[in-house]
Every structure is written in C-alpha cells, then in structure tokens.
Design a protein around this motif. Structure first.
Motif, PDB file in Angstrom:
ATOM      1  N   SER A 138       0.853  -1.187   0.000  1.00  0.00           N
ATOM      2  CA  SER A 138       0.000   0.000   0.000  1.00  0.00           C
ATOM      3  C   SER A 138       0.886   1.232   0.000  1.00  0.00           C
ATOM      4  N   ASP A 141      -2.198   7.366  -2.023  1.00  0.00           N
ATOM      5  CA  ASP A 141      -2.850   7.488  -3.330  1.00  0.00           C
ATOM      6  C   ASP A 141      -2.728   8.923  -3.829  1.00  0.00           C
ATOM      7  N   GLN A 142      -1.507   9.279  -4.160  1.00  0.00           N
ATOM      8  CA  GLN A 142      -1.164  10.604  -4.674  1.00  0.00           C
ATOM      9  C   GLN A 142      -0.070  10.415  -5.716  1.00  0.00           C
ATOM     10  N   ARG A 147       4.796   6.251  -5.985  1.00  0.00           N
ATOM     11  CA  ARG A 147       3.775   5.720  -6.912  1.00  0.00           C
ATOM     12  C   ARG A 147       4.380   5.535  -8.301  1.00  0.00           C
ATOM     13  N   ARG A 151       4.906   1.895 -10.377  1.00  0.00           N
ATOM     14  CA  ARG A 151       4.384   1.686 -11.744  1.00  0.00           C
ATOM     15  C   ARG A 151       5.501   1.254 -12.689  1.00  0.00           C
ATOM     16  N   ASP A 157      -2.591  -0.855 -10.091  1.00  0.00           N
ATOM     17  CA  ASP A 157      -3.560  -0.534  -9.042  1.00  0.00           C
ATOM     18  C   ASP A 157      -4.554  -1.678  -8.889  1.00  0.00           C
ATOM     19  N   THR A 160      -7.891   1.869  -5.409  1.00  0.00           N
ATOM     20  CA  THR A 160      -7.472   3.244  -5.149  1.00  0.00           C
ATOM     21  C   THR A 160      -8.471   3.859  -4.169  1.00  0.00           C
ATOM     22  N   MET A 161      -8.091   4.993  -3.628  1.00  0.00           N
ATOM     23  CA  MET A 161      -8.937   5.727  -2.680  1.00  0.00           C
ATOM     24  C   MET A 161      -9.357   4.835  -1.501  1.00  0.00           C
ATOM     25  N   HIS A 170      -6.063   8.468   2.050  1.00  0.00           N
ATOM     26  CA  HIS A 170      -6.355   7.574   0.933  1.00  0.00           C
ATOM     27  C   HIS A 170      -5.083   6.847   0.498  1.00  0.00           C
ATOM     28  N   TYR A 171      -5.238   5.543   0.303  1.00  0.00           N
ATOM     29  CA  TYR A 171      -4.134   4.706  -0.130  1.00  0.00           C
ATOM     30  C   TYR A 171      -4.489   4.010  -1.432  1.00  0.00           C
ATOM     31  N   ALA A 172      -3.457   3.652  -2.162  1.00  0.00           N
ATOM     32  CA  ALA A 172      -3.602   2.767  -3.311  1.00  0.00           C
ATOM     33  C   ALA A 172      -3.018   1.428  -2.885  1.00  0.00           C
ATOM     34  N   VAL A 174      -1.471  -1.780  -4.465  1.00  0.00           N
ATOM     35  CA  VAL A 174      -0.897  -2.134  -5.760  1.00  0.00           C
ATOM     36  C   VAL A 174      -0.270  -3.521  -5.685  1.00  0.00           C
TER      37      VAL A 174
END
Length: 191
Positions: A138, A141-142, A147, A151, A157, A160-161, A170-172, A174
């Motif tokens: 995790s 989420d920015q 991030r 990628r 992802d 998200t959110m 908020h986290y992503a 992945v």
C-alpha cells in the motif's frame, strides 16, 4: 556508493531505532504515532519469511531500508486489504493477488538520499528470488515519486482511494506478478 545488506529478524531487531529514524525522516509522522509504528515493525519481524534489506554507505551508515514477508490469514493488513479487494473485485481476484503474496510492508529512504535509485534497488531486491507468485503493498494514493516507482516496476492498481479502518488518508493498494518485470512496457496481466 550505496550497498544493500540482507537481514532476517535477528539483524533487523537491533537496528529498530535506526529504522524508526529513517522512517521518521522520510514520512514525518506525528510523534505520538512512533511508538505504535515501532511495535508494528517489531511484530512484522515475527511473520513468516520476513526479510529486510538495509541500504548503507561505504562507512556503514544506514540510509534506507525495506522489508516484507509472506502474507497470510491472521495478519491485520492482509485480512483488511484482501477482504476489501474481495468486496470490490470478487473472490477470484482477491485469491489471485493474496493467495500467495509477498507483502512489502515498508520501503523508506532518508530524504538526503532519495532520487538515487535506492528505493528501486530495495523493492527489486526484496522481490528477487521470492517463492510467492505476487507482491503487494500500500502507498499513498497521490502522484508521488513512490507511486511512479512502483508503476515503473510493473505494479498495477488493485484498489485506489482506499481508507484503512480508523484512518482518513487515501491509499492505493498495488500489486505485481513475480518475478518483477522492471520497466516493461505496459502493465502486467493480473495473476
């Protein structure tokens, strides 16, 4: 030159104060959260197949670290995130990503050493040679450097959110199939 050194729980625990110092410099958390974070890290070191990588300078100064372990039922993060993914994407997706996963719990580099490829080396090194079929983590989420790094390493992802219970940020969430296919064009297919 920055070198990486692998450690298990026996090498990680004596370095916990150093780890917390790097975490604090990199994340700037509220001071009242540090004792709890230290307890979480101490607990993580007891999880199956725990491994840590320390990034250090030639004189031995630790400037970054990352660690992960085999995720399984009964672990808080594993339970919360897998349940949420199952609710959002179905049982098959959750089982595919979390049925045999390396959970990367922490990756932090001291701000004075960021932007030098250390984070990439830590993530790649943690994933290298692992028997799990996926790696998950995790991150905020920015549009952060972290991030972007994930990628580029092939993480996609999964959610998200996402807000953890009791939290507000908020986290992503992945994940990527293992072994890593760093800098491969396009996103890897889900397992």
């Amino acid at each position: 030159m920055i070198e990486l050194r692998r450690a298990g729980p026996e090498g990680f625990m004596p370095a916990l104060d150093t780890v917390i110092g790097i975490y604090t410099a990199a994340m700037r958390p509220p001071v009242d959260q540090l004792a709890g974070r230290q307890n979480i890290m101490r607990n993580h070191a007891t999880f199956p197949d725990f491994t840590c990588l320390f990034a250090h300078t030639e004189d031995g100064t630790v400037v970054g670290f990352g660690y992960g372990f085999h995720g399984m039922p009964g672990q808080w993060w594993h339970e919360v995130v897998r349940r949420a993914l199952e609710e959002r994407s179905g049982a098959e997706a959750a089982a595919g990503w979390f049925g045999n996963a390396l959970e990367i719990a922490e990756i932090h580099v001291h701000p004075a050493y960021q932007g030098k490829g250390i984070g990439r080396r830590l993530v790649s090194g943690l994933c290298e040679g692992r028997p799990e079929s996926t790696a998950v983590l995790s991150t905020h989420d920015q549009p952060t450097a972290a991030r972007h790094l994930y990628r580029r390493l092939g993480f996609v992802d999964l959610m998200t959110m996402f807000v953890f219970p009791g939290g507000y940020e908020h986290y992503a969430i992945v994940g990527t199939p293992l072994p890593l296919t760093a800098d491969a064009p396009g996103a890897p297919a889900a397992p």
